[in-house]
Design an enzyme around this catalytic site. Structure first.
Site, PDB file in Angstrom:
ATOM      1  N   HIS A 122       0.874  -1.171   0.000  1.00  0.00           N
ATOM      2  CA  HIS A 122       0.000   0.000   0.000  1.00  0.00           C
ATOM      3  C   HIS A 122       0.916   1.228   0.000  1.00  0.00           C
ATOM      4  O   HIS A 122       2.007   1.188   0.573  1.00  0.00           O
ATOM      5  CB  HIS A 122      -0.834  -0.047   1.289  1.00  0.00           C
ATOM      6  CG  HIS A 122      -1.900   0.983   1.405  1.00  0.00           C
ATOM      7  ND1 HIS A 122      -1.633   2.299   1.727  1.00  0.00           N
ATOM      8  CD2 HIS A 122      -3.237   0.901   1.265  1.00  0.00           C
ATOM      9  CE1 HIS A 122      -2.768   2.974   1.786  1.00  0.00           C
ATOM     10  NE2 HIS A 122      -3.760   2.158   1.499  1.00  0.00           N
ATOM     11  N   ASP A 199       3.190  -4.244   8.128  1.00  0.00           N
ATOM     12  CA  ASP A 199       1.988  -3.434   7.943  1.00  0.00           C
ATOM     13  C   ASP A 199       0.791  -4.365   8.153  1.00  0.00           C
ATOM     14  O   ASP A 199       0.471  -5.195   7.309  1.00  0.00           O
ATOM     15  CB  ASP A 199       1.997  -2.849   6.519  1.00  0.00           C
ATOM     16  CG  ASP A 199       0.670  -2.202   6.143  1.00  0.00           C
ATOM     17  OD1 ASP A 199      -0.285  -2.265   6.936  1.00  0.00           O
ATOM     18  OD2 ASP A 199       0.600  -1.643   5.035  1.00  0.00           O
ATOM     19  N   GLN A 202      -4.351  -4.948   7.078  1.00  0.00           N
ATOM     20  CA  GLN A 202      -5.287  -5.999   6.644  1.00  0.00           C
ATOM     21  C   GLN A 202      -5.108  -7.274   7.469  1.00  0.00           C
ATOM     22  O   GLN A 202      -6.044  -8.057   7.608  1.00  0.00           O
ATOM     23  CB  GLN A 202      -5.081  -6.320   5.163  1.00  0.00           C
ATOM     24  CG  GLN A 202      -5.302  -5.143   4.226  1.00  0.00           C
ATOM     25  CD  GLN A 202      -6.744  -4.659   4.213  1.00  0.00           C
ATOM     26  OE1 GLN A 202      -7.680  -5.418   4.465  1.00  0.00           O
ATOM     27  NE2 GLN A 202      -6.947  -3.391   3.914  1.00  0.00           N
ATOM     28  N   CYS A 363      -4.630   2.096  -3.779  1.00  0.00           N
ATOM     29  CA  CYS A 363      -3.417   2.694  -3.179  1.00  0.00           C
ATOM     30  C   CYS A 363      -2.222   1.774  -3.376  1.00  0.00           C
ATOM     31  O   CYS A 363      -1.376   1.616  -2.477  1.00  0.00           O
ATOM     32  CB  CYS A 363      -3.610   3.000  -1.697  1.00  0.00           C
ATOM     33  SG  CYS A 363      -4.844   4.230  -1.377  1.00  0.00           S
TER      34      CYS A 363
HETATM   35  N1  PLP Z   1      -1.690  -0.660   4.585  1.00  0.00           N
HETATM   36  C1  PLP Z   1      -2.623  -1.441   4.030  1.00  0.00           C
HETATM   37  C2  PLP Z   1      -2.242  -2.814   3.589  1.00  0.00           C
HETATM   38  C3  PLP Z   1      -3.926  -0.977   3.882  1.00  0.00           C
HETATM   39  O1  PLP Z   1      -4.859  -1.763   3.341  1.00  0.00           O
HETATM   40  C4  PLP Z   1      -4.237   0.330   4.329  1.00  0.00           C
HETATM   41  C5  PLP Z   1      -5.584   0.875   4.107  1.00  0.00           C
HETATM   42  O2  PLP Z   1      -6.303   0.461   3.240  1.00  0.00           O
HETATM   43  C6  PLP Z   1      -3.229   1.091   4.916  1.00  0.00           C
HETATM   44  C7  PLP Z   1      -1.968   0.572   5.030  1.00  0.00           C
HETATM   45  C8  PLP Z   1      -3.501   2.463   5.429  1.00  0.00           C
HETATM   46  O3  PLP Z   1      -4.389   2.374   6.514  1.00  0.00           O
HETATM   47  P1  PLP Z   1      -5.064   3.689   7.114  1.00  0.00           P
HETATM   48  O4  PLP Z   1      -5.638   4.428   5.948  1.00  0.00           O
HETATM   49  O5  PLP Z   1      -6.103   3.159   8.042  1.00  0.00           O
HETATM   50  O6  PLP Z   1      -3.999   4.442   7.813  1.00  0.00           O
END
Ligand code: PLP
Length: 405
Positions: A122, A199, A202, A363
């Protein structure tokens, strides 16, 4: 314990919505999950009964708010099996958690150091490291993704060396659903002395996480992906690392002493929690995790697997549809493109039938480029989804195909 899908659905008021005469079928759970009534109630109850600033109040409301806020921290700690509550930092979400780590890391890097991220990250877990590298002269390397949507482990092995300072990868890909072998990948990074961030935006959405078992240094998660509110999340970091890590934002609460010319820093976790925290949402995130954790986790996993299996089976039979991401270990996500139309058109026409999916690059633009697509349509599942909803998605997709032909 059993898994009563009707009883679970009953707890989510939003699932009763009707869109253009169709019952809502919400399949955009990787973007954000819906909230059970108890989470909504926890938020309302906080503001109704004990809204107050935490830690520094000398009155009843402040005591109660502080207790609930810190209890919620314990709930997060237990959910991810963190060794110490002090290692759980409240953030606005995964993005901020990653930025806290990147901010600290940036000042510890020198020219020639290497960071490894992945082609499936992401943007929150990629752009941040790009910037840290640009500022320090460190080199960013990225693990390629195979045709099946898995991280190429041989390429990763070849990348690791004594210059590798930091490795970051997603627990679960939001765009493909791939579940990465995070424990094995962490062990490899640790063997060359690198710090590791997982991260977990998910990953945490589908059940307990064990950060001690994974062996990483940092784990980032968001409340809104686990049936909690938006704007709240957590960073877990090993005390041995976080207590030496450069501070993030400065201000009240994160200091120990202040003179006109200088300041010293508070202990963990407050060292990274400058300013008034998002108390109500932290409490509600705790409630979401408490609610989710009380479900039979084996039944939850079996249900989520059944949903993905059914969706995959129907997708494989569907003429003109290509699944993007066919990893052996997958959870919760069916990403696809169709010969007949652009993902945005598919999303639009599904919405007209009451079905909410996400379309676009999720993203993850480099990942879309890897698969040679502008974006995908993504159906992502949560515990309140039913097999009937999956079937309805494919009935609706048939109509979409006819409309687009
Ligand atoms: N990382 C992953 C794999 C995600 O799916 C997301 C959000 O969709 C994020 C990071 C960012 O999360 P947040 O927007 O809640 O900070």
């Amino acid at each position: 314990m059993s898994f009563d899908i009707a009883a679970i659905r009953e707890q989510f008021p939003i699932l009763k919505r009707v869109i253009d005469g169709n019952p809502l079928i919400y399949l955009d759970n990787a973007a954000t999950t819906q909230k059970p009534q108890c989470v909504i109630d926890a938020l309302v109850d906080y503001y109704t009964t004990c809204n107050s600033n935490v830690h520094r109040g000398a009155h009843r409301l402040a005591d109660e708010a502080t207790r609930r806020f810190e209890d919620a921290r314990d709930i997060v700690k237990d959910f991810i099996n963190a060794p110490k509550r002090e290692e759980v930092i409240w953030t606005t979400g995964t993005t901020e958690a990653i930025n806290i780590v990147a901010n600290g890391l940036g000042s510890l890097l020198s020219a020639g150091d290497e960071i490894i991220a992945t082609e499936m990250d992401h943007h929150a877990n990629l752009v941040t490291w790009q910037q840290a590298c640009k500022a320090s002269g460190a080199v960013l390397r990225t693990i390629p993704v195979t045709d099946a949507g898995e991280l190429d482990q041989a390429a990763y092995d070849a990348m690791l060396n004594e210059r590798t300072k930091f490795v970051a990868f997603p627990h679960v890909s939001n765009a493909l659903g791939t579940v990465n072998p995070v424990k094995a990948m962490t062990a490899k990074a640790k063997a060359v002395g690198a710090w590791v961030l997982v991260d977990g935006a998910q990953g945490a959405a589908h059940g307990y996480v064990d950060v001690q078992d994974i062996g990483c240094d940092f784990y980032a998660l968001s409340g809104h992906k686990i049936y909690g509110p938006m704007g709240i999340g957590a960073l877990w970091g090993k005390e041995s690392v976080l207590s030496t890590w450069p501070v993030w934002r400065t201000g009240g609460e994160m200091i120990s002493t202040v003179t006109l010319q200088d300041a010293t820093w508070n202990v963990l976790p407050y060292r990274f929690e400058a300013g008034t925290p998002n108390v109500g949402d932290a409490i509600a995130m705790g409630e979401a995790i408490r609610w989710f954790s009380a479900l039979d986790q084996e039944a939850v996993a079996a249900h989520e697997k059944a949903l993905l299996d059914r969706a995959t089976e129907l997708a494989e039979q569907f003429e003109g549809l290509t699944i993007i991401g066919t990893a052996k270990e997958k959870i919760g996500v069916l990403s696809f493109v169709m010969d007949q139309g652009h993902p945005a058109d598919i999303g639009f026409l599904l919405d007209r039938q009451g079905i909410a999916v996400r379309t676009g690059d999720h993203c993850a633009q480099p990942l879309m480029a890897r698969f040679g697509v502008p974006g995908t349509a993504r159906a992502s599942f949560a515990i309140y989804n039913t097999l009937e909803e999956v079937d309805a998605l494919f009935v609706a997709l048939k109509k979409v195909r006819t409309m687009l032909a």
